[in-house]
Write a protein that holds these residues in place. Structure first.
Motif, PDB file in Angstrom:
ATOM      1  N   PRO A 200       0.819  -1.222   0.000  1.00  0.00           N
ATOM      2  CA  PRO A 200       0.000   0.000   0.000  1.00  0.00           C
ATOM      3  C   PRO A 200       0.853   1.274   0.000  1.00  0.00           C
ATOM      4  CG  PRO A 200      -0.896  -1.597   1.527  1.00  0.00           C
ATOM      5  CD  PRO A 200       0.416  -2.148   1.077  1.00  0.00           C
ATOM      6  N   ILE A 201       0.594   2.148  -0.973  1.00  0.00           N
ATOM      7  CA  ILE A 201       1.268   3.440  -1.097  1.00  0.00           C
ATOM      8  C   ILE A 201       0.179   4.498  -1.177  1.00  0.00           C
ATOM      9  CG2 ILE A 201       2.734   4.877  -2.564  1.00  0.00           C
ATOM     10  CD1 ILE A 201       4.125   2.332  -3.496  1.00  0.00           C
ATOM     11  N   ILE A 224       0.616   6.097  -7.538  1.00  0.00           N
ATOM     12  CA  ILE A 224      -0.332   4.993  -7.420  1.00  0.00           C
ATOM     13  C   ILE A 224      -1.335   5.085  -8.561  1.00  0.00           C
ATOM     14  CG2 ILE A 224      -0.156   4.732  -4.918  1.00  0.00           C
ATOM     15  CD1 ILE A 224      -2.663   6.442  -4.625  1.00  0.00           C
ATOM     16  N   LEU A 225      -1.963   3.969  -8.865  1.00  0.00           N
ATOM     17  CA  LEU A 225      -3.045   3.927  -9.840  1.00  0.00           C
ATOM     18  C   LEU A 225      -4.327   3.808  -9.037  1.00  0.00           C
ATOM     19  CD1 LEU A 225      -3.444   3.941 -12.905  1.00  0.00           C
ATOM     20  CD2 LEU A 225      -3.482   1.445 -12.839  1.00  0.00           C
ATOM     21  N   THR A 226      -5.148   4.863  -9.062  1.00  0.00           N
ATOM     22  CA  THR A 226      -6.307   4.887  -8.186  1.00  0.00           C
ATOM     23  C   THR A 226      -7.417   5.734  -8.773  1.00  0.00           C
ATOM     24  OG1 THR A 226      -7.094   5.509  -5.976  1.00  0.00           O
ATOM     25  CG2 THR A 226      -5.327   6.837  -6.908  1.00  0.00           C
ATOM     26  N   ARG A 227      -8.646   5.422  -8.418  1.00  0.00           N
ATOM     27  CA  ARG A 227      -9.789   6.256  -8.775  1.00  0.00           C
ATOM     28  C   ARG A 227     -10.335   6.992  -7.563  1.00  0.00           C
ATOM     29  NH1 ARG A 227     -13.271   2.229 -12.809  1.00  0.00           N
ATOM     30  NH2 ARG A 227     -11.702   2.109 -14.473  1.00  0.00           N
ATOM     31  N   GLY A 233      -3.638  -1.029  -4.177  1.00  0.00           N
ATOM     32  CA  GLY A 233      -2.724  -2.148  -4.352  1.00  0.00           C
ATOM     33  C   GLY A 233      -1.964  -2.109  -5.655  1.00  0.00           C
ATOM     34  N   ILE A 234      -1.943  -0.951  -6.331  1.00  0.00           N
ATOM     35  CA  ILE A 234      -1.150  -0.803  -7.551  1.00  0.00           C
ATOM     36  C   ILE A 234      -0.296   0.446  -7.389  1.00  0.00           C
ATOM     37  CG2 ILE A 234      -1.156  -0.590 -10.056  1.00  0.00           C
ATOM     38  CD1 ILE A 234      -3.892  -1.839 -10.117  1.00  0.00           C
ATOM     39  N   GLY A 235       0.928   0.240  -6.943  1.00  0.00           N
ATOM     40  CA  GLY A 235       1.846   1.355  -6.731  1.00  0.00           C
ATOM     41  C   GLY A 235       3.061   1.207  -7.624  1.00  0.00           C
ATOM     42  N   PHE A 236       3.751   2.322  -7.867  1.00  0.00           N
ATOM     43  CA  PHE A 236       4.894   2.321  -8.771  1.00  0.00           C
ATOM     44  C   PHE A 236       6.105   2.975  -8.116  1.00  0.00           C
ATOM     45  CE2 PHE A 236       1.031   2.383 -11.325  1.00  0.00           C
ATOM     46  CZ  PHE A 236       1.215   1.242 -12.089  1.00  0.00           C
TER      47      PHE A 236
END
Length: 457
Positions: A200-201, A224-227, A233-236
Motif C-alpha cells: 500500500p502506497i 499509485i493507480l487509483t480512482r 494495491g497498484i503502486g509504482f
C-alpha cells in the motif's frame, strides 16, 4: 537465514496463520528487525512552494492587466508540500520525488528520531520525477544501500516506508507485482519506467523507500493507480539503478539531468507485425524515423529495423529503451541488438546528449513588434528533446507566447509560415512582425495537426 525463515512463515498456508503460536520463536517472527535497521534512513520532507494566483487569461495579459488591477486581488501564496525521502550516503545525500521538492523555496528534512535539517536541491528532473537533495548536517547519517535493479524479480517480498497522509512514518508490506511498467504515473514525456508493487502506497509516501528483505533500496515510491485517491494495491517505484545515475551526476555538479538522446522514433512490435518481421513472438521496437544527427543512425540502424535489446536487456517500448540508455549513462557505449530481414546483429551506439547544433539563436520580440514578448528559438536536437517535439520538426518553435497568447499562439507551436513565406529562423519571424503589415496569417504545427491563425493588429 532469519529473513528466509520470516518469508517462509509469512507465505505459509492461511490455516497456519490462524493458529496460536506454539513457540517463543514463532511469537517473535516479524519485520521489526528489518524495519529497525532501515527506517532511520527514510525521512519526512516538508517543502514550501510559492504558488502564483491563477487569475483569468486577460488578467495575466501584460496589455490588459492594468484594467484588472485590484488592491485586494489574490497575491502569491505559500503552499506546503509533504512527502518522503531516502538518505543514500553518510554525508547527507537524499533522494525524493521532483513533484515533492522540485519547485520548493524552502525544504526541511526530519529524521525518524526527530532531528531536523534544512536541505537544498542539487539536481532535479521533472520527466523522471526524481530530485537529489543535500542535507546540511555535520555528523554522519544513516543510509540505505542501492540494489541492482536487474536482480529484482516478480514475487519478491518488499516493504514500503514513508509518511502517508502526514500521519508520521509508517511501514506497509507486499510483493513486487510487476517489472518494466511504462506509460503510467509520473513524468510528462513518456520516459517513465517503474517497478510495480502491491504494498500500500498513499499520498505522502512519494519519495519514500521500497526495500527488499535485506534492507536494500530497490526503488523510490512515486505514484499509485487509483480512482478514489487511496491505495488500490497498484503502486509504482522508480528503480534504484536510475537513482544511482542521478546521484552520480549530482555529485559532479550537474544542474540538469543528462539523459542520452536516441534521435529515433518507433513503436512496439505487436502480434500483427511479429511474423513479417521475422519474430516468433511480439517484442522489440520497430524504427519508423531517424534524425540525421542520431547516434543510432551513425551506428548503422535504419528505418524498418527492430531494436530488441540494449546491453543484453530486452526492450519492448521506447520508454524502456530510454531507461536502459539512461542507466548506462552519458559518454558510454551501449550494445544494441538489431533485427533486419530476420537476421540479428549487434551494433555499438555512443550515448550522447542531444546536440545543441545548429545554434538555437533565441529571439525575443521587442515592444515595437506586433507581438511583444514572443520568445522563439531555432529547432535543433537539444530543443527537440527539451520541448518533446516530434522528431521531424524543423524551423522555429515558440518558447513563450508573450502577447502572442492573445491571438492563439502557445508554447511548443512550430511556426511554419507567415503570410505565405516559409519560416526557417527566429529572425524571419521578427522581421515580418516588426514591419508595417497589419494582417497576419500564420501556419503553425501542433501535436494535433496544422493550424492557421489569422489576426489583424
Amino acid at each position: 537465514m532469519r529473513h528466509l525463515l520470516l518469508i517462509l512463515a509469512l507465505l505459509a498456508a492461511p490455516v497456519a496463520a490462524q493458529q496460536v503460536p506454539q513457540s517463543q520463536a514463532q511469537i517473535q517472527l516479524s519485520f521489526a528487525p528489518l524495519v529497525r535497521e532501515a527506517a532511520p534512513a527514510v525521512v519526512n520532507i516538508y517543502a514550501k512552494i510559492m504558488a502564483e494566483p491563477r487569475g483569468t487569461p486577460l488578467q495575466r495579459d501584460p496589455f490588459f492587466e492594468r484594467f484588472f488591477r485590484d488592491p485586494f486581488s489574490e497575491k502569491p501564496r505559500v503552499q506546503n508540500s509533504l512527502g518522503s525521502g531516502v538518505i543514500l550516503s553518510a554525508d547527507g545525500i537524499v533522494v525524493s520525488n521532483y513533484h515533492v521538492v522540485g519547485m520548493a523555496t524552502e525544504i526541511r528534512v526530519v529524521l525518524s528520531d526527530r532531528r531536523e535539517y534544512s536541505a537544498r536541491v542539487l539536481l532535479g528532473d521533472e520527466d523522471s520525477d526524481l530530485a537529489i537533495l543535500k542535507i546540511a548536517a555535520e555528523e554522519d547519517l544513516p543510509f540505505l544501500e542501492l540494489r541492482d535493479s536487474a536482480e529484482v524479480e516478480v514475487g519478491e517480498l518488499v516493504l514500503a516506508i514513508g509518511n502517508p497522509f502526514g500521519v508520521g512514518q509508517t511501514v506497509s508490506s507486499g510483493i513486487v507485482s510487476g517489472l518494466a511498467r511504462s506509460g503510467v504515473g509520473g513524468g510528462n514525456s513518456g520516459v517513465g519506467y517503474f517497478i510495480q508493487t502491491d504494498a500500500p502506497i498513499n499520498p505522502g509516501n512519494s519519495g519514500g523507500a521500497l526495500i527488499d528483505v535485506a534492507g536494500r533500496l530497490i526503488g523510490i515510491n512515486t505514484s499509485i493507480l487509483t480512482r478514489s485517491g487511496g491505495s488500490n494495491g497498484i503502486g509504482f517505484a522508480i528503480p534504484a539503478d536510475l537513482v544511482a545515475v542521478f546521484v552520480e551526476q549530482a555529485r559532479t555538479g550537474a544542474r540538469r539531468f543528462g539523459r542520452p538522446w536516441a534521435g529515433i522514433s518507433g513503436q512496439p512490435v505487436d502480434s500483427d507485425m511479429a511474423g513479417p518481421l521475422g519474430l516468433d513472438r511480439p517484442g522489440g521496437i520497430i524504427v519508423s524515423g531517424l534524425h540525421p544527427a542520431s547516434p543510432f543512425l551513425a551506428a548503422g540502424l535504419d528505418v524498418g529495423d527492430v531494436i530488441t535489446s540494449v546491453d543484453g536487456a530486452p526492450v519492448n517500448t521506447p520508454a524502456e529503451m530510454i531507461y536502459r540508455m539512461s542507466v548506462a549513462g552519458l559518454g558510454r557505449t551501449a550494445q544494441v541488438t538489431r533485427l533486419r530481414d530476420g537476421v540479428e546483429a549487434e551494433i555499438s551506439v555512443s550515448l550522447i546528449a542531444a546536440p545543441d547544433l545548429p545554434p538555437r539563436d533565441e529571439a525575443v520580440l521587442g515592444q515595437r513588434s506586433l507581438l511583444p514578448g514572443l520568445r522563439l528559438v531555432r529547432i535543433n536536437p537539444a530543443v527537440l528533446s527539451e520541448m518533446n517535439l516530434p522528431l521531424e520538426s524543423e524551423g522555429v518553435v515558440v518558447v513563450d507566447a508573450g502577447l502572442g497568447a492573445r491571438v492563439g499562439l502557445r508554447s511548443g507551436d512550430v511556426i511554419l509560415a507567415i503570410n505565405g513565406v516559409e519560416v526557417a529562423h527566429p529572425e524571419d519571424v521578427a522581421t515580418v512582425l516588426g514591419g508595417q503589415v497589419r494582417r497576419i496569417e500564420m501556419i503553425v504545427q501542433r501535436v494535433t495537426g496544422r493550424t492557421v491563425l489569422r489576426f489583424r493588429i
